[in-house]
Design an enzyme around this catalytic site. Sequence first.
Site, PDB file in Angstrom:
ATOM      1  N   GLY A 151       0.702  -0.944  -0.023  1.00  0.00           N
ATOM      2  CA  GLY A 151       0.088  -0.196   0.069  1.00  0.00           C
ATOM      3  C   GLY A 151       0.955   1.202  -0.046  1.00  0.00           C
ATOM      4  O   GLY A 151       2.109   1.295  -0.463  1.00  0.00           O
ATOM      5  N   ARG A 152       0.355   2.287   0.714  1.00  0.00           N
ATOM      6  CA  ARG A 152       1.294   3.485   0.908  1.00  0.00           C
ATOM      7  C   ARG A 152       2.495   3.385   1.188  1.00  0.00           C
ATOM      8  O   ARG A 152       3.395   3.693   0.702  1.00  0.00           O
ATOM      9  CB  ARG A 152       0.391   4.500   1.761  1.00  0.00           C
ATOM     10  CG  ARG A 152      -0.731   4.977   1.282  1.00  0.00           C
ATOM     11  CD  ARG A 152      -1.582   5.684   2.150  1.00  0.00           C
ATOM     12  NE  ARG A 152      -2.128   5.185   3.069  1.00  0.00           N
ATOM     13  CZ  ARG A 152      -3.340   4.683   3.519  1.00  0.00           C
ATOM     14  NH1 ARG A 152      -4.395   5.441   2.856  1.00  0.00           N
ATOM     15  NH2 ARG A 152      -3.768   4.021   4.364  1.00  0.00           N
ATOM     16  N   ARG A 173      -4.147  -8.818  -1.340  1.00  0.00           N
ATOM     17  CA  ARG A 173      -5.615  -9.655  -1.725  1.00  0.00           C
ATOM     18  C   ARG A 173      -5.763  -9.179  -3.136  1.00  0.00           C
ATOM     19  O   ARG A 173      -6.481 -10.034  -3.879  1.00  0.00           O
ATOM     20  CB  ARG A 173      -6.626  -9.218  -0.723  1.00  0.00           C
ATOM     21  CG  ARG A 173      -6.443  -9.754   0.552  1.00  0.00           C
ATOM     22  CD  ARG A 173      -7.540  -9.238   1.622  1.00  0.00           C
ATOM     23  NE  ARG A 173      -7.310  -7.760   1.772  1.00  0.00           N
ATOM     24  CZ  ARG A 173      -8.067  -6.697   2.355  1.00  0.00           C
ATOM     25  NH1 ARG A 173      -9.195  -7.705   3.264  1.00  0.00           N
ATOM     26  NH2 ARG A 173      -7.819  -5.541   2.323  1.00  0.00           N
ATOM     27  N   ARG A 229       1.944  -4.741  12.266  1.00  0.00           N
ATOM     28  CA  ARG A 229       1.132  -4.731  13.606  1.00  0.00           C
ATOM     29  C   ARG A 229       1.658  -6.188  14.412  1.00  0.00           C
ATOM     30  O   ARG A 229       2.000  -7.109  13.470  1.00  0.00           O
ATOM     31  CB  ARG A 229      -0.227  -4.662  13.513  1.00  0.00           C
ATOM     32  CG  ARG A 229      -0.842  -3.389  13.607  1.00  0.00           C
ATOM     33  CD  ARG A 229      -0.616  -2.578  14.682  1.00  0.00           C
ATOM     34  NE  ARG A 229      -1.510  -1.020  14.603  1.00  0.00           N
ATOM     35  CZ  ARG A 229      -0.738  -0.076  14.031  1.00  0.00           C
ATOM     36  NH1 ARG A 229       0.394  -0.276  13.788  1.00  0.00           N
ATOM     37  NH2 ARG A 229      -1.279   0.936  14.177  1.00  0.00           N
ATOM     38  N   GLU A 258       2.540  -5.421  22.892  1.00  0.00           N
ATOM     39  CA  GLU A 258       3.199  -4.244  23.428  1.00  0.00           C
ATOM     40  C   GLU A 258       2.562  -3.701  24.749  1.00  0.00           C
ATOM     41  O   GLU A 258       1.242  -3.544  24.731  1.00  0.00           O
ATOM     42  CB  GLU A 258       2.911  -3.243  22.126  1.00  0.00           C
ATOM     43  CG  GLU A 258       3.959  -3.941  20.942  1.00  0.00           C
ATOM     44  CD  GLU A 258       3.527  -2.745  19.632  1.00  0.00           C
ATOM     45  OE1 GLU A 258       3.169  -1.583  20.023  1.00  0.00           O
ATOM     46  OE2 GLU A 258       3.683  -3.162  18.712  1.00  0.00           O
ATOM     47  N   HIS A 276       8.506  -0.131  18.723  1.00  0.00           N
ATOM     48  CA  HIS A 276       7.718   0.644  17.849  1.00  0.00           C
ATOM     49  C   HIS A 276       7.832   2.143  17.670  1.00  0.00           C
ATOM     50  O   HIS A 276       7.156   3.009  18.297  1.00  0.00           O
ATOM     51  CB  HIS A 276       6.224   0.229  18.574  1.00  0.00           C
ATOM     52  CG  HIS A 276       5.088   0.573  17.474  1.00  0.00           C
ATOM     53  ND1 HIS A 276       3.637  -0.015  17.750  1.00  0.00           N
ATOM     54  CD2 HIS A 276       4.833   1.277  16.443  1.00  0.00           C
ATOM     55  CE1 HIS A 276       2.947   0.496  16.784  1.00  0.00           C
ATOM     56  NE2 HIS A 276       3.691   1.221  16.005  1.00  0.00           N
TER      57      HIS A 276
HETATM   58  P1  NAP Z   1      -2.345   1.045   3.050  1.00  0.00           P
HETATM   59  O1  NAP Z   1      -2.142   1.839   2.251  1.00  0.00           O
HETATM   60  O2  NAP Z   1      -3.905   0.860   3.337  1.00  0.00           O
HETATM   61  O3  NAP Z   1      -1.826  -0.720   2.560  1.00  0.00           O
HETATM   62  C1  NAP Z   1      -2.271  -1.720   3.157  1.00  0.00           C
HETATM   63  C2  NAP Z   1      -1.891  -2.825   2.064  1.00  0.00           C
HETATM   64  O4  NAP Z   1      -1.870  -4.015   2.952  1.00  0.00           O
HETATM   65  C3  NAP Z   1      -2.615  -2.771   0.913  1.00  0.00           C
HETATM   66  O5  NAP Z   1      -1.567  -3.296   0.037  1.00  0.00           O
HETATM   67  C4  NAP Z   1      -3.374  -4.067   1.133  1.00  0.00           C
HETATM   68  O6  NAP Z   1      -3.669  -4.437  -0.203  1.00  0.00           O
HETATM   69  C5  NAP Z   1      -2.717  -4.925   2.060  1.00  0.00           C
HETATM   70  N1  NAP Z   1      -3.509  -5.809   2.992  1.00  0.00           N
HETATM   71  C6  NAP Z   1      -4.516  -5.350   3.669  1.00  0.00           C
HETATM   72  N2  NAP Z   1      -5.065  -6.564   3.962  1.00  0.00           N
HETATM   73  C7  NAP Z   1      -4.377  -7.592   3.712  1.00  0.00           C
HETATM   74  C8  NAP Z   1      -4.602  -8.902   3.680  1.00  0.00           C
HETATM   75  N3  NAP Z   1      -5.423  -9.593   4.567  1.00  0.00           N
HETATM   76  N4  NAP Z   1      -3.662  -9.868   3.179  1.00  0.00           N
HETATM   77  C9  NAP Z   1      -2.579  -9.295   2.367  1.00  0.00           C
HETATM   78  N5  NAP Z   1      -2.616  -7.946   2.181  1.00  0.00           N
HETATM   79  C10 NAP Z   1      -3.319  -7.154   2.750  1.00  0.00           C
HETATM   80  O7  NAP Z   1      -1.894   1.172   4.344  1.00  0.00           O
HETATM   81  P2  NAP Z   1      -0.397   1.851   5.146  1.00  0.00           P
HETATM   82  O8  NAP Z   1      -0.641   3.247   5.029  1.00  0.00           O
HETATM   83  O9  NAP Z   1       0.646   1.427   3.997  1.00  0.00           O
HETATM   84  O10 NAP Z   1      -0.178   1.451   6.360  1.00  0.00           O
HETATM   85  C11 NAP Z   1      -0.088  -0.199   6.606  1.00  0.00           C
HETATM   86  C12 NAP Z   1       0.034  -0.359   8.049  1.00  0.00           C
HETATM   87  O11 NAP Z   1       1.235  -0.145   8.616  1.00  0.00           O
HETATM   88  C13 NAP Z   1      -0.812   0.308   8.989  1.00  0.00           C
HETATM   89  O12 NAP Z   1      -2.213   0.273   8.910  1.00  0.00           O
HETATM   90  C14 NAP Z   1      -0.083   0.154  10.266  1.00  0.00           C
HETATM   91  O13 NAP Z   1      -0.515  -1.210  10.907  1.00  0.00           O
HETATM   92  C15 NAP Z   1       1.175  -0.100   9.875  1.00  0.00           C
HETATM   93  N6  NAP Z   1       2.152   1.154  10.440  1.00  0.00           N
HETATM   94  C16 NAP Z   1       3.199   0.742  11.490  1.00  0.00           C
HETATM   95  C17 NAP Z   1       3.856   1.803  11.802  1.00  0.00           C
HETATM   96  C18 NAP Z   1       4.879   1.660  12.798  1.00  0.00           C
HETATM   97  O14 NAP Z   1       5.278   2.341  13.688  1.00  0.00           O
HETATM   98  N7  NAP Z   1       5.672   0.247  12.854  1.00  0.00           N
HETATM   99  C19 NAP Z   1       3.621   3.328  11.325  1.00  0.00           C
HETATM  100  C20 NAP Z   1       2.662   3.279  10.270  1.00  0.00           C
HETATM  101  C21 NAP Z   1       1.969   2.357   9.961  1.00  0.00           C
HETATM  102  P3  NAP Z   1      -5.149  -5.357  -0.397  1.00  0.00           P
HETATM  103  O15 NAP Z   1      -6.306  -4.559   0.173  1.00  0.00           O
HETATM  104  O16 NAP Z   1      -5.306  -5.306  -1.886  1.00  0.00           O
HETATM  105  O17 NAP Z   1      -5.023  -6.671   0.155  1.00  0.00           O
HETATM  106  C1  8YV Z   2       2.641   5.300  15.972  1.00  0.00           C
HETATM  107  C2  8YV Z   2       1.624   3.613  13.933  1.00  0.00           C
HETATM  108  O1  8YV Z   2       3.444   4.401  16.626  1.00  0.00           O
HETATM  109  O2  8YV Z   2       0.616   4.960  12.344  1.00  0.00           O
HETATM  110  C3  8YV Z   2       0.458   3.981  12.935  1.00  0.00           C
HETATM  111  O3  8YV Z   2      -0.198   3.228  12.581  1.00  0.00           O
HETATM  112  O4  8YV Z   2       1.708   2.392  14.272  1.00  0.00           O
HETATM  113  C4  8YV Z   2       2.686   4.586  14.437  1.00  0.00           C
HETATM  114  O5  8YV Z   2       2.859   5.511  13.521  1.00  0.00           O
HETATM  115  C5  8YV Z   2       1.465   5.276  16.619  1.00  0.00           C
HETATM  116  O6  8YV Z   2       0.276   5.224  16.235  1.00  0.00           O
HETATM  117  C6  8YV Z   2       1.620   6.751  17.415  1.00  0.00           C
HETATM  118  O7  8YV Z   2       0.510   7.372  17.612  1.00  0.00           O
END
Ligand code: NAP
Ligand code: 8YV
Length: 315
Positions: A151-152, A173, A229, A258, A276
Amino acid sequence: MPHVVVAGPLHPSGRARLDAAKDVTVTYISVTSEKSLAAEISDADAVLLRTQPMTAPTIAKGERLKIVSRHGVGYDAVDTDACVARGIKVSHTPDVLNGEVANTTLLLMLAGLRNFRHDEAWARSGDWEAKGGAPLSTSPDGKTIGILGLGRIGQEIADRLAVFNPTIVYHTRTKKDVPYTYYDDLVEMAKACDVLVCITPGGASTNKIVNKDVLEALGPKGMLINVSRGSVVDEDALIAALESGKLGLAGLDVFEGEPHIPDALKASERTVLLPHVGSATHETRAAMGALTVDNLLQWKADGTLKTPVPECAHL
Ligand code: NAP
Ligand code: 8YV
């Protein structure tokens, strides 16, 4: 006059804008549990939410609630069905953190493959003088890297990985219009990968999709990176695969329980662990804070949101 409850740290620049806003009362609280949050929102019209879950019983406690402005892009811990049923709008912070989370992914990959923890200890301990050069590590160049969730952020990770001249493959998916090989089967993709990066949302559809079979397919020389996650990876299976040597390495920013991290992951020579911090830089947290406040102020001005979550976009 709307009452905004800010539930956790907000960058000073965002806080200054909220404090300067006319006709808004703002209460800053410092709570990490959902139970404590529930006790603080009975007279809130709006909540700026950090990482606390907001399930249906908590949402019910916010009898006046009209907006949840989530400080982060992932909103798996917010029950959006319960919000929609009450007409409560939910916003989040997409895009402004793509680059930082991609940087964190590269940091984990380099630290793991290039044996950073071990080599740093070698330099610091005097082993270099006593024993000579440190053991060789693995180059990040030219590897096959699988992205689970293109995704993004996943796309930004693919873009930033380009300096290592990788072969990028992906699993989602729905197949995307991108110049990378698509796998509809995650185990088959893991077999082809040197490194597997998890960057899907959390929630039911991704719960433990990185299971024993996926980890063992990645193999003894493979590296798992999880910046999505903790729920996406079966943590018990991960520990077992690392301990048996069926998986080579793991770079983890997120965990099932966490902020608890299992001792087995802390003790392992095969892990690189972060608390995190995927988006946790001054610059990115300022941008996330700004977008969180933009949503609150736009809602106050005309009732709309700048970046609603898709489930609430029709409200
Ligand atoms: P996004 O643009 O909505 O992208 C999500 C991607 O995951 C899409 O390509 C989607 O494609 C795919 N996906 C969703 N459900 C799926 C499934 N069941 N099986 C396979 N692929 C699947 O979201 P994003 O902005 O990139 O952010 C993604 C996630 O990163 C967030 O929701 C958050 O949990 C995590 N995150 C973590 C941190 C951190 O601090 N570690 C920070 C920011 C975000 P399809 O819908 O085609 O399956
Ligand atoms: C942050 C994140 O740690 O954007 C998310 O989904 O997991 C992280 O950027 C957190 O949500 C800060 O509020």
